[in-house]
Design a protein around this motif. Structure first.
Motif, PDB file in Angstrom:
ATOM      1  N   ALA A 154       0.844  -1.197   0.000  1.00  0.00           N
ATOM      2  CA  ALA A 154       0.000   0.000   0.000  1.00  0.00           C
ATOM      3  C   ALA A 154       0.879   1.246   0.000  1.00  0.00           C
ATOM      4  O   ALA A 154       0.449   2.321   0.431  1.00  0.00           O
ATOM      5  N   THR A 157      -0.407   4.427  -2.033  1.00  0.00           N
ATOM      6  CA  THR A 157      -1.610   4.973  -1.382  1.00  0.00           C
ATOM      7  C   THR A 157      -1.256   5.658  -0.075  1.00  0.00           C
ATOM      8  O   THR A 157      -1.740   6.755   0.232  1.00  0.00           O
ATOM      9  N   ASP A 158      -0.386   5.021   0.705  1.00  0.00           N
ATOM     10  CA  ASP A 158      -0.002   5.599   1.993  1.00  0.00           C
ATOM     11  C   ASP A 158       0.851   6.855   1.812  1.00  0.00           C
ATOM     12  O   ASP A 158       0.801   7.769   2.644  1.00  0.00           O
ATOM     13  N   VAL A 160       0.462   9.102  -0.611  1.00  0.00           N
ATOM     14  CA  VAL A 160      -0.480  10.184  -0.886  1.00  0.00           C
ATOM     15  C   VAL A 160      -1.109  10.667   0.415  1.00  0.00           C
ATOM     16  O   VAL A 160      -1.219  11.874   0.675  1.00  0.00           O
ATOM     17  N   MET A 193       3.299  11.579  -6.225  1.00  0.00           N
ATOM     18  CA  MET A 193       2.458  11.252  -5.078  1.00  0.00           C
ATOM     19  C   MET A 193       1.989  12.528  -4.372  1.00  0.00           C
ATOM     20  O   MET A 193       0.824  12.619  -3.944  1.00  0.00           O
ATOM     21  N   HIS A 196      -0.825  13.998  -6.316  1.00  0.00           N
ATOM     22  CA  HIS A 196      -2.105  13.330  -6.063  1.00  0.00           C
ATOM     23  C   HIS A 196      -2.756  13.834  -4.782  1.00  0.00           C
ATOM     24  O   HIS A 196      -3.979  13.722  -4.617  1.00  0.00           O
ATOM     25  N   SER A 360       3.767  -0.385   5.385  1.00  0.00           N
ATOM     26  CA  SER A 360       3.054  -0.200   4.121  1.00  0.00           C
ATOM     27  C   SER A 360       3.354  -1.213   3.032  1.00  0.00           C
ATOM     28  O   SER A 360       2.589  -1.306   2.070  1.00  0.00           O
TER      29      SER A 360
END
Length: 385
Positions: A154, A157-158, A160, A193, A196, A360
């Motif tokens: 992840a 995602t983490d 961001v 990132m 985003h 993560s």
């Protein structure tokens, strides 16, 4: 934990370059290698890698809290006294941090053993966070992997989410030394990132950062740099003219100055001292006789070594494995020998990522030697139950 052969994608190089992974090959040799992957069970990931990463991260934060209050320990870590207050203030203000990577020896059962924490300028980020996920999706689509295949990953995602702590109207500058495709690829990935997360970003080579009459760091157009991600280690900054202006500059640095406590291997003896017997830690001590032979069953490491340089292993059977390098001007530690697992002709290291305060994901490096180096191959992984 298994190493499994798989057909590589015929167009993987084109895909890598499209994704900004321009350093997939180093001096004609594979850096990214998808001819094999590492297979883990869900239990191996959650019990043996994710949980220890979370726990070790907390132990590291606890260690920082102790070290900042002790001038003796700051001295022990070879931090210049002129920067003690910078580091203390950085920690006491709880300046936010972004990422770190724990390097583990893990054999598939039993506790993973932590070799070190890369807490300031860890690389192999983009290939772990993004490119191995592209590989997974495409190999599932090609029918080479089952639809249920996943990864412990992840990271993107983490990242961001972690960048939410850095929101603000001023542009966020991302910097690295010019001339390194890997460093530029890493900083460009982090810029994406941040984008985003809705943050405006700019790139600047570290060599191009200037200082104005007011003592502010500025870009080539003279604009103040209010927030700076620097892929440049604090131990270098402390010994450069750049460093003496950090405290008064008004720039927010990422990683923050308190990461200097965790970014050298001198923290490993302290982690052992504070948590002796922890199943994921290896015994480690400051080496008070660095000119003597390494004892059998121990590994000598400089405080500030990178990519395996200047590491010397002496196995219990009296075999010596060593890497040359430039890191000869700082103290050394001795760490108990705990060999990497061997799969065929390859020795395998697991890098476990912390993003913000989250465990993560992982990335896998392998080498023909027990010492993982900058040229060591990166392989993807899969989780299947």
């Amino acid at each position: 934990m298994k190493r499994i052969s798989i057909a590589e994608r015929p167009d993987w190089r084109t895909t890598a370059e499209r994704e900004g992974f321009d350093f997939h090959t180093i001096e004609g040799e594979r850096y990214w290698d998808e001819r094999h992957y590492y297979l883990f069970s869900e239990a191996q990931v959650t019990r043996d890698l994710e949980a220890p990463t979370r726990e070790l991260h907390q132990l590291c934060l606890d260690a920082v809290a102790r070290v900042v209050e002790s001038e003796a320990l700051l001295h022990q870590l070879a931090i210049p006294p002129a920067y003690f207050d910078l580091i203390r203030d950085s920690w006491r203000r709880r300046e936010p941090h972004l990422y770190a990577r724990f390097d583990f020896a893990y054999h598939g059962d039993g506790p993973a053993k932590m070799y070190e924490i890369n807490a300031d300028t860890p690389t192999s980020l983009m290939e772990a966070a993004a490119f191995q996920l592209v590989w997974l999706d495409e190999q599932i689509a090609r029918g080479e992997l089952p639809a249920a295949a996943s990864q412990f990953n992840a990271i993107a995602t983490d990242l961001v989410a972690a960048f939410e702590a850095f929101r603000g109207p001023a542009p966020f500058y991302f910097s690295a030394m010019s001339g390194s495709a890997e460093d530029r690829g890493t900083t460009e990935f982090l810029r994406r990132m941040a984008g985003h997360a809705g943050i405006a970003t700019r790139h600047i080579d570290i060599e191009d950062i200037g200082l104005d009459a007011a003592g502010r760091f500025v870009d080539l157009q003279g604009r103040p740099i209010e927030r700076l991600f620097k892929l440049h280690a604090w131990e270098h900054i402390f010994h450069e003219p750049f460093g003496q202006h950090v405290a008064a500059s008004g720039t927010q640095f990422v990683e923050p100055a308190w990461k200097a406590i965790l970014s050298n291997k001198g923290i490993l003896p302290l982690l052992w001292q504070f948590n002796e017997g922890h199943p994921n830690l290896l015994p480690a001590f400051v080496d008070d006789r660095p000119g003597a032979a390494v004892p059998k069953g121990w590994v000598r490491k400089p405080y500030f070594s990178r990519e395996g340089a200047n590491i010397e292993i002496r196995t219990p059977g009296d075999e010596t494995i060593a890497e040359d390098g430039p890191y000869t001007d700082a103290p050394y530690i001795l760490q108990a020998y705990s060999p990497l697992p061997r799969f065929g002709d390859s020795y395998t290291l697991v890098g476990a990522w912390v993003i913000g305060d989250q465990a993560s994901g992982i990335g896998i490096r392998e080498d023909d030697s027990l010492i993982t180096k900058d040229s060591s191959r990166f392989l993807p992984h899969v989780v299947i139950d």
